[in-house]
Design a protein around this motif. Structure first.
Motif, PDB file in Angstrom:
ATOM      1  N   THR A   9       3.068  39.707 -37.527  1.00 24.70           N
ATOM      2  CA  THR A   9       2.150  39.825 -38.377  1.00 24.70           C
ATOM      3  C   THR A   9       1.497  41.072 -38.571  1.00 24.70           C
ATOM      4  N   THR A  11      -0.677  44.096 -41.386  1.00 24.03           N
ATOM      5  CA  THR A  11      -1.707  43.889 -42.635  1.00 24.03           C
ATOM      6  C   THR A  11      -0.908  44.621 -43.783  1.00 24.03           C
ATOM      7  N   VAL A  23      -6.960  42.243 -32.736  1.00 24.76           N
ATOM      8  CA  VAL A  23      -6.313  41.482 -33.807  1.00 24.76           C
ATOM      9  C   VAL A  23      -6.949  40.371 -34.449  1.00 24.76           C
ATOM     10  N   MET A  26      -6.432  39.024 -37.763  1.00 26.72           N
ATOM     11  CA  MET A  26      -5.523  37.660 -38.023  1.00 26.72           C
ATOM     12  C   MET A  26      -5.946  36.267 -38.358  1.00 26.72           C
ATOM     13  N   ALA A 140      -0.617  39.931 -43.781  1.00 25.65           N
ATOM     14  CA  ALA A 140      -1.997  39.306 -44.107  1.00 25.65           C
ATOM     15  C   ALA A 140      -2.768  40.305 -45.112  1.00 25.65           C
ATOM     16  N   GLU A 171      -1.109  34.241 -46.284  1.00 20.79           N
ATOM     17  CA  GLU A 171      -0.002  35.410 -46.268  1.00 20.79           C
ATOM     18  C   GLU A 171       1.287  35.547 -46.952  1.00 20.79           C
TER      19      GLU A 171
END
Length: 180
Positions: A9, A11, A23, A26, A140, A171
């Motif tokens: 995951t 940015t 994080v 998230m 994200a 996402e």
């Protein structure tokens, strides 16, 4: 035969964590069942994990891959010998300075499953060595501006083939094959 993937995951500006490793960005985002299904589909295929060991070579609560949801072998890169650690049904094996050896061991352990590479440094090393088959990225909608990058400093060009793209509430999910 096992497939080795980078599953992360990140940015939109390419970071996997804040500069201090945090994080929090998230969590707490709107989510849709479809977002969860994309991630669960990947997680269900993972048969082993390769990551980096912390300086004390212990397994702290915040360092357990996938929050402990996966009960698969974990291979941790380190600079010094250390006996394997068993915690909550997961065996952590420490591999000294040989990422290719760690990936090979993880692939054997994964069988027909996937090996998930965790962390920017691990991902870049494996990409440079040609050990990565696919990228599975959950992007994200946030810009951190600085932090721990996933791909910065890779030092070489790597061509990718897009296999799958989807976007839902929280996402954008990207899946690429690494071309060799």
């Amino acid at each position: 035969m096992a497939r080795t993937i980078i599953h992360a995951t990140m940015t939109l500006d390419g970071y996997i964590a804040e500069s201090d490793g945090g994080v929090d960005w998230m969590f707490g985002r709107p989510s849709a069942p479809e977002d969860d299904a994309v991630v669960q589909k990947v997680i269900a295929r993972i048969g082993a994990v390769v990551g980096g060991a912390n300086a004390t070579q212990t397994i702290e609560d915040g360092e357990i891959p996938y929050g402990g949801m996966l009960k698969v072998p974990v291979f941790l890169m380190t600079r010094t010998e250390h006996a394997p650690i068993e915690r909550d049904g997961i065996t952590y094996t420490f591999v000294v300075d040989d990422i290719a050896q760690a990936v090979a061991a993880a692939e054997r352990a994964a069988g027909e499953g996937w090996v998930s590479l965790l962390g920017g440094s691990i991902a870049r090393q494996c990409l440079r060595l040609g050990l990565v088959d696919e990228l599975h990225l959950d992007v994200a909608p946030v810009l951190l501006g600085e932090g721990i990058p996933l791909f910065a400093g890779l030092g070489r060009r790597i061509e990718l083939e897009r296999l799958e793209t989807s976007a839902y509430a929280s996402e954008t999910h990207l899946r690429y094959r690494v071309l060799r």
